[in-house]
Motif scaffolding. Sequence first.
Motif, PDB file in Angstrom:
ATOM      1  N   LYS A 175       0.824  -1.203   0.000  1.00  0.00           N
ATOM      2  CA  LYS A 175       0.000   0.000   0.000  1.00  0.00           C
ATOM      3  C   LYS A 175       0.863   1.259   0.000  1.00  0.00           C
ATOM      4  CE  LYS A 175      -3.965  -1.879   2.539  1.00  0.00           C
ATOM      5  NZ  LYS A 175      -4.858  -1.680   3.693  1.00  0.00           N
ATOM      6  N   ARG A 217      -6.705   4.245  -1.436  1.00  0.00           N
ATOM      7  CA  ARG A 217      -5.457   3.499  -1.220  1.00  0.00           C
ATOM      8  C   ARG A 217      -5.419   2.867   0.167  1.00  0.00           C
ATOM      9  NH1 ARG A 217      -2.446   1.137  -4.380  1.00  0.00           N
ATOM     10  NH2 ARG A 217      -4.093  -0.111  -3.472  1.00  0.00           N
ATOM     11  N   LYS A 218      -5.936   3.578   1.149  1.00  0.00           N
ATOM     12  CA  LYS A 218      -5.907   3.088   2.525  1.00  0.00           C
ATOM     13  C   LYS A 218      -6.692   1.799   2.690  1.00  0.00           C
ATOM     14  CE  LYS A 218      -6.735   4.682   7.260  1.00  0.00           C
ATOM     15  NZ  LYS A 218      -7.244   5.806   8.102  1.00  0.00           N
ATOM     16  N   THR A 249      -7.422  -0.470   0.103  1.00  0.00           N
ATOM     17  CA  THR A 249      -7.242  -1.439  -0.980  1.00  0.00           C
ATOM     18  C   THR A 249      -5.760  -1.743  -1.183  1.00  0.00           C
ATOM     19  OG1 THR A 249      -7.169   0.325  -2.648  1.00  0.00           O
ATOM     20  CG2 THR A 249      -9.321  -0.632  -2.155  1.00  0.00           C
ATOM     21  N   THR A 250      -5.480  -2.744  -2.024  1.00  0.00           N
ATOM     22  CA  THR A 250      -4.087  -3.169  -2.204  1.00  0.00           C
ATOM     23  C   THR A 250      -3.618  -3.206  -3.655  1.00  0.00           C
ATOM     24  OG1 THR A 250      -4.792  -5.484  -2.233  1.00  0.00           O
ATOM     25  CG2 THR A 250      -4.130  -4.573  -0.107  1.00  0.00           C
ATOM     26  N   ASP A 280      -2.715  -2.190  -7.602  1.00  0.00           N
ATOM     27  CA  ASP A 280      -2.100  -0.983  -8.156  1.00  0.00           C
ATOM     28  C   ASP A 280      -3.164   0.032  -8.554  1.00  0.00           C
ATOM     29  OD1 ASP A 280       0.378  -2.113  -7.860  1.00  0.00           O
ATOM     30  OD2 ASP A 280       0.618  -2.661  -9.959  1.00  0.00           O
ATOM     31  N   LEU A 281      -2.874   1.296  -8.303  1.00  0.00           N
ATOM     32  CA  LEU A 281      -3.755   2.379  -8.713  1.00  0.00           C
ATOM     33  C   LEU A 281      -3.068   3.197  -9.801  1.00  0.00           C
ATOM     34  CD1 LEU A 281      -5.116   3.672  -5.267  1.00  0.00           C
ATOM     35  CD2 LEU A 281      -6.102   1.950  -6.794  1.00  0.00           C
ATOM     36  N   GLY A 284      -0.812   7.344  -3.224  1.00  0.00           N
ATOM     37  CA  GLY A 284      -0.854   5.916  -3.534  1.00  0.00           C
ATOM     38  C   GLY A 284      -0.930   5.573  -4.995  1.00  0.00           C
TER      39      GLY A 284
END
Length: 793
Positions: free
Chosen positions: A3, A158-159, A161-162, A164-165, A233
């Motif tokens: 993360k 982002r906090k 989930t894991t 890629d963004l 993120g």
Amino acid sequence: MSKHPAARPELLAPAGSPEAFFAAMEAGADAVYTGLKEFSARAKAKNVSLEELEKMVGYARPLGRKVFVTLNTLVKEGELPLLVETLSALEKMAVGGVILQDLAVWRLAREHFPALELHASTQMTVHNAAGVRMLERMGFSRAVLARELSLTEIAAIRKETTIDLEHFIHGALCFSFSGQCYFSSWLGGKSGNRGRCAQPCRRRYRYRQQEGYYFSTNDLSAIDLLPELSAAGVMSFKIEGRMKSAEYVASVVGAYRKVLDAPLPQRAEALREAKELLKLSFGRLPTKGFLPGGIPTDIAIPALKGATGRFLGDVTAVKGGAVSFKTRDRIHVGDRIRIQPKTDRAGTAFTVKELLVGQRPVKVAQAGSLVTAPSTFRGVFQVGDTVFKVSSEQAFNMSEPACRRKLAHVPPAPRPARLFVALQDDLLTVRAENGAEGFERRYAVASYPASDSPLNAATLRAVFEKTGGSPFVLEDLSTGELPAVVIPPSRLKEIRRDFYADLLLAEETREKKERRHQVEAALGALLPAATPRPARERQFTVGIRDIRDVQIVNDPGIDRVLLPLTPGNLQGFYRLGRRLAGKEASLVWDLPFFLTDGQLGDYREAIRTLTQAGFTTFRLNNLGHFALFDGLSGLTLITGYRLFSLNSQALLAWRELGATEATLYIEDDRENLGAILRRDAGITPALTVYSTVALITSRIPIRNVRSDTPVVSDRGDGYRVDSRSGLSVVTPENDFSLIGRLGELHSLGCGRFTADLSHLGPFSEGGKRVLDALRRDTSVPGTSIFNYESAME
């Protein structure tokens, strides 16, 4: 996956052509995304063939770069076999990932081509943590987030989930949420979700007596916010522009590379230099969009023409195909210019191959010169049209033929070879121990006793390491016990050449056979067509806006009521609870497709309250909605048309995700609807047969424009702008209706029909007329059938 922010974010560039691909590579992109001739949301870009794509992958891989492929359009039923073949080819060449919108791509890849890495396109309108978590469950490795999010909202996602963004950092913006615009399709059947957007949002409109570009956005430029994006993120910084030139790609990638690579003490200077480079990209005015937070005031300015390029001047004379104008900037032979009419028609672009100052031919004209640029277009330009320079030959000058020649010389992907060699009775055995099945050949040799330097593993390794023109790379070579003999080097080289040639043929034959079996299995799993048969029953659902109109369900011709799940209607439920007793099974709660992370908790609580009160049916309009029903059972979940159902594989996907009824796509045509309905996906199909169509749904406010007066195009078409729940919704003055064709649709196999009267009210005069037409199945005057009788492109 971590993360934590990536130490070095990926710079992802568009490659709509081979020229743009090499421009991105030379300018320092870490990865590129490109489209094929089919299934690309930029169908008007040059795009690439499968053969060119394989060469691009082969060129990028040794450099440590990746090539992603966009299959981000909606797929018609008849295109599923081609999609299967395409996915097979992409898996074979080991592309870096596939960017998709249609769940048919997801389902086929998951079931039959599992080696493909899947990225969720921004066309899926994933905009909150619930949506990204749903993607994680489904096996996606990356989410391309909606462009309407702030840095704070991205950090919140982002906090939780894991995967890629990815987020856009530069380029053109859509006024509408991506994937949720039907404007182009409404005007002429050219669907943006099929890659054929005609960009009506860029045209000029009139509101009351004021003309302006009300739906045209400026271009995103987040070059000042790269550290903040990384801290939020985002690990992949995406540049828009698969329809843009190689010059654009070179300028923009170079600018962002400069800033990303600059040490902190030199970052300010790098930013200044990068912004100078960006001036060569010929974009619109820059905006940071929604990233800083709040509603941006510079994202759409009606007074600004929505055209890209550097303004050069207005046409002062036209003779044949030649235009004359006083240029405000230096112009070269080789530059590309676009002549933009003052009407809402698209502009015409051409490359300047001849340039005159007065009667004198020149290679370059300075700012302030009165120039003439001949073209092959006659009868197209008018005095007063605007001239823009849209690219310059100075930024990247490798020609298209040169790029294609360079691609043609890319060697095939290397193949590892692990060999075992033995010699007995003048027979040299060479075996490739690649994979489960070995490949072996025996060669007769003439050998001679060795007085010194007998045949050994080192000698054989030196011979077989030189693989010549074959794609093999020797990883290991072992031997059995070798006699103390010598084999002529010429014979060993001949054996090496023949063995690698035979091995390559064997591997390619095996791979083709395996791939063919894989494709045949996928094609065999497609649902077979059946003879059209009428649906067993007709069921009518009426959409309303306010819970006070819920008594329409007492109409004997109405089976269900579709009611928006809004705070106001939820409060109405608390007030009218007793009056709704016994109607629970007839009420469908409709979730708003856009929900911020701050709203998710309230909606999850509301859903549980309603289910405890006995309500069991909900319509979902975004992928993130599924997570709101975790832990609940015994419910009927319906997908709305914003969750795209244009083929039977998508229907199967919705069924697997928990839906029992799916609303078919509102843009669709009769031929494709019939093809879908001839396949039994085990889910009940439904159709919207009356509605106002939200041509644009946007988070951008349109200031000083009210819904009581339409915005009018140069063609006289009127559109109303309604602001609701923080969104701007643009609808046409005429409604969409398939009423009058219900018998035909029923015979094709659809029996569930929704008439959305939320904009009219069921008890208004207009609402009553529609309901009467619905009962009698007679057409409603003044309405449009959208794409029903003319195939959607």
